[in-house]
Design a protein around this motif. Structure first.
Motif, PDB file in Angstrom:
ATOM      1  N   TYR A 118       0.825  -1.212   0.000  1.00  0.00           N
ATOM      2  CA  TYR A 118       0.000   0.000   0.000  1.00  0.00           C
ATOM      3  C   TYR A 118       0.858   1.261   0.000  1.00  0.00           C
ATOM      4  O   TYR A 118       0.682   2.156  -0.838  1.00  0.00           O
ATOM      5  N   LEU A 119       1.825   1.324   0.934  1.00  0.00           N
ATOM      6  CA  LEU A 119       2.671   2.515   1.036  1.00  0.00           C
ATOM      7  C   LEU A 119       3.822   2.506   0.041  1.00  0.00           C
ATOM      8  O   LEU A 119       4.220   3.560  -0.467  1.00  0.00           O
ATOM      9  N   GLY A 120       4.390   1.314  -0.227  1.00  0.00           N
ATOM     10  CA  GLY A 120       5.554   1.231  -1.100  1.00  0.00           C
ATOM     11  C   GLY A 120       5.218   1.095  -2.570  1.00  0.00           C
ATOM     12  O   GLY A 120       5.697   1.867  -3.406  1.00  0.00           O
ATOM     13  N   PHE A 121       4.376   0.108  -2.918  1.00  0.00           N
ATOM     14  CA  PHE A 121       4.074  -0.170  -4.323  1.00  0.00           C
ATOM     15  C   PHE A 121       2.855   0.587  -4.833  1.00  0.00           C
ATOM     16  O   PHE A 121       2.588   0.583  -6.034  1.00  0.00           O
ATOM     17  N   GLY A 122       2.088   1.205  -3.931  1.00  0.00           N
ATOM     18  CA  GLY A 122       0.936   1.988  -4.356  1.00  0.00           C
ATOM     19  C   GLY A 122      -0.293   1.183  -4.706  1.00  0.00           C
ATOM     20  O   GLY A 122      -1.161   1.660  -5.447  1.00  0.00           O
ATOM     21  N   TYR A 123      -0.431  -0.049  -4.180  1.00  0.00           N
ATOM     22  CA  TYR A 123      -1.635  -0.835  -4.423  1.00  0.00           C
ATOM     23  C   TYR A 123      -2.810  -0.243  -3.636  1.00  0.00           C
ATOM     24  O   TYR A 123      -2.623   0.483  -2.653  1.00  0.00           O
ATOM     25  N   GLY A 124      -4.021  -0.587  -4.063  1.00  0.00           N
ATOM     26  CA  GLY A 124      -5.204  -0.111  -3.360  1.00  0.00           C
ATOM     27  C   GLY A 124      -5.347  -0.746  -1.979  1.00  0.00           C
ATOM     28  O   GLY A 124      -4.793  -1.814  -1.701  1.00  0.00           O
ATOM     29  N   ALA A 125      -6.130  -0.081  -1.117  1.00  0.00           N
ATOM     30  CA  ALA A 125      -6.295  -0.563   0.255  1.00  0.00           C
ATOM     31  C   ALA A 125      -6.995  -1.916   0.295  1.00  0.00           C
ATOM     32  O   ALA A 125      -6.579  -2.830   1.023  1.00  0.00           O
ATOM     33  N   VAL A 126      -8.079  -2.080  -0.477  1.00  0.00           N
ATOM     34  CA  VAL A 126      -8.806  -3.354  -0.501  1.00  0.00           C
ATOM     35  C   VAL A 126      -7.950  -4.436  -1.161  1.00  0.00           C
ATOM     36  O   VAL A 126      -7.913  -5.585  -0.703  1.00  0.00           O
ATOM     37  N   GLU A 127      -7.258  -4.064  -2.228  1.00  0.00           N
ATOM     38  CA  GLU A 127      -6.369  -5.013  -2.899  1.00  0.00           C
ATOM     39  C   GLU A 127      -5.288  -5.505  -1.940  1.00  0.00           C
ATOM     40  O   GLU A 127      -4.990  -6.710  -1.875  1.00  0.00           O
ATOM     41  N   THR A 128      -4.714  -4.607  -1.166  1.00  0.00           N
ATOM     42  CA  THR A 128      -3.687  -4.983  -0.191  1.00  0.00           C
ATOM     43  C   THR A 128      -4.245  -5.911   0.865  1.00  0.00           C
ATOM     44  O   THR A 128      -3.594  -6.887   1.270  1.00  0.00           O
ATOM     45  N   PHE A 129      -5.477  -5.625   1.312  1.00  0.00           N
ATOM     46  CA  PHE A 129      -6.095  -6.505   2.315  1.00  0.00           C
ATOM     47  C   PHE A 129      -6.295  -7.915   1.768  1.00  0.00           C
ATOM     48  O   PHE A 129      -6.018  -8.905   2.451  1.00  0.00           O
ATOM     49  N   ILE A 130      -6.761  -8.029   0.515  1.00  0.00           N
ATOM     50  CA  ILE A 130      -7.001  -9.347  -0.073  1.00  0.00           C
ATOM     51  C   ILE A 130      -5.693 -10.127  -0.203  1.00  0.00           C
ATOM     52  O   ILE A 130      -5.611 -11.312   0.148  1.00  0.00           O
ATOM     53  N   ILE A 131      -4.644  -9.462  -0.683  1.00  0.00           N
ATOM     54  CA  ILE A 131      -3.354 -10.135  -0.836  1.00  0.00           C
ATOM     55  C   ILE A 131      -2.781 -10.496   0.531  1.00  0.00           C
ATOM     56  O   ILE A 131      -2.257 -11.604   0.737  1.00  0.00           O
TER      57      ILE A 131
END
Length: 499
Positions: A118-131
């Motif tokens: 989320y902070l480093g690669f810029g993925y979305g918040a929901v996407e980060t939670f799923i991963i």
């Protein structure tokens, strides 16, 4: 007009050879990957990649869909077998420590994922939670296989650290399965469906909690007494036939309740196994208290256990057909060619290392627990000197180090549940991007390889030391004894040993 039946056609020789080669390579690859890298699931996944759409696409599309359904039945049976073979006494005795370990194993991967993705690669918040949810799972099947295969003289699943490991892995998988249900429901929102977000998220959580609470309560106070009083003595007449009938009914009932309630059917499968484990009487005169499957089949008033029946009817089909098909079906869904871009490789490698550390931190629970347990004893003596306390502290840390390493590295393998969660997030929702999916696949696959290799080496080098230490072997529970029954039980054991 089509005929009202399936017209029989002899399969072509090419199709027959394709299927024969597919299953042959499934078995060979599982054996080879288990021997070489101590991760048996990697081989069938690789075969699925080759025979499926990601690479050669040798299998017909309808075959791949059929194998996906059959493979999922294999996964249900894997989870069901885990419930059947769970030592409820060890699970109960180490519940507090296992809960802390499981919480660490869930929160650290999700928290670390937000720091990097989320902070480093810029993925979305929901996407980060799923991963992160996918990487919070632990491969229970891989853990069992590694422990059993690495040590021939000691069954580490019967040790205290093994109980903590298995319990924590089960809890992590249960939380992962609950989150997979939530993620599956999120697909309704991402596709523009009209649904309440709070209900979508809360329903699987409430349903899972309700099933987890009601199942042991109703089993102990309602179903077990009824079964022991009115049913179990009749099972000795038909042995395996009675057992398998009840097992099918219970499994179908639990997975149906779980599905309609809104939680994962895999969680229902695990509860079905534990439900059947608790049902029979533990008294020596009970029909299910036997020393071997042969005794249950031979004696009139005895019956084989549910585990014995599973081994007879389901084990071979699960081991050689259904489970390999599940792992192959995971391979069908992996975008193999997309894994090999420079961006995908370096991001996957960085995330792999972070997720390895996140699960390895679970092992810290062992030395902390040892220190807390020993602390009152060391502080009770007013005459103890500083050097003596320091030596005791070093001794405690030294004894706790091998079990801590075992617990931490055994939790690293993500395996089937992690792949299942990220596949649901990618295929059923619009939140997970192709880039995030590839990063997660790299981390899951590499951790599933690294963890078992490290555990196998550790068990070979320190298995005996772990088994004989404070976190070592725990005797199995004795049957419930009444006056005079202990002598009868001893005599039965001696008679069985003579035979």
């Amino acid at each position: 007009m089509a005929a009202p039946f399936l017209q029989y056609h002899e399969p072509g020789i090419i199709d027959i050879l394709i299927l024969v080669s597919f299953f042959t390579f499934l078995w060979i690859s599982e054996y080879a990957s288990n021997k070489i890298i101590r991760a048996g699931i990697i081989g069938p996944i690789a075969v699925g990649i080759i025979y499926g759409q990601p690479l050669a696409n040798i299998l017909h599309h309808d075959w791949q869909e059929t194998f996906l359904y059959l493979g999922y039945i294999g996964l249900v049976l894997i989870i069901f077998e885990g419930g059947l073979s769970t030592r409820l006494d060890l699970l109960k005795a180490n519940f507090g420590l296992s809960l802390i370990a499981a919480a660490t194993g869930v929160l650290c991967p999700i928290g670390f994922s937000y720091l990097l993705l989320y902070l480093g690669f810029g993925y979305g918040a929901v996407e980060t939670f799923i991963i992160g949810a996918a990487l919070s799972a632990t491969s229970l099947g891989t853990t069992f296989a590694v422990i059993a295969g690495a040590s021939k003289s000691v069954d580490l699943s019967q040790t205290r650290v093994g109980a903590v490991l298995i319990s924590a892995a089960v809890m992590d998988d249960v939380s992962g399965l609950v989150m997979s249900s939530v993620i599956h429901q999120l697909g309704t929102l991402s596709s523009g469906g009209d649904a309440n977000l709070g209900w979508l998220i809360g329903r699987p959580i409430v349903a899972s909690a309700a099933m987890a609470i009601l199942t042991p309560v109703l089993t102990k106070w309602v179903f077990a007494p009824l079964f022991r009083s009115w049913v179990e003595h009749h099972f000795a007449k038909l042995d395996h036939l009675s057992n398998i009938s009840l097992m099918i009914v219970v499994l179908c009932a639990f997975i149906s309740i779980a599905s309609f309630a809104g939680t994962s059917i895999l969680f229902g499968a695990f509860l079905a196994g534990t439900f059947l484990t608790y049902l029979p009487s533990k008294h020596p005169s009970g029909p299910f208290v036997v020393l071997s499957r042969e005794q249950g089949e031979r004696e009139k008033d005895k019956s084989p256990t549910f585990v014995h029946t599973f081994e007879l009817y389901c084990f071979d089909a699960q081991t050689y057909v259904l489970a390999p098909l599940f792992f192959a079906s995971i391979g069908f869904a992996i975008p193999f060619l997309d894994l090999w871009s420079g961006r995908a490789i370096w991001r996957g490698a960085v995330y792999t290392l972070l997720m390895l550390v996140a699960k390895f931190l679970v092992g810290v629970c062992i030395p902390i627990s040892s220190a807390v347990t020993r602390a009152p004893a060391s502080g009770s003596s007013e005459c103890a000197g500083v050097q003596e306390k320091s030596a005791l502290s070093r001794s405690v840390r030294s004894a706790a180090l091998p079990p801590a390493l075992l617990l931490g590295m055994a939790m690293v393998a993500r395996g089937e549940i992690g792949l299942l969660i990220v596949e649901i997030g990618y295929n059923n929702t619009s939140y997970v991007s192709a880039d995030g999916f590839i990063t997660a696949i790299w981390a899951i696959l590499l951790n599933t390889i690294i963890g078992p290799i490290a555990v196998g080496l550790l068990v070979k080098l320190r298995g005996e030391q772990i088994a004989k230490g404070a976190w070592g072997l725990v005797p199995g529970p004795e049957p419930e004894l009444s006056a005079g029954s202990d002598a009868a039980l001893t005599e039965a054991r001696m008679e069985e040993a003579r035979k």
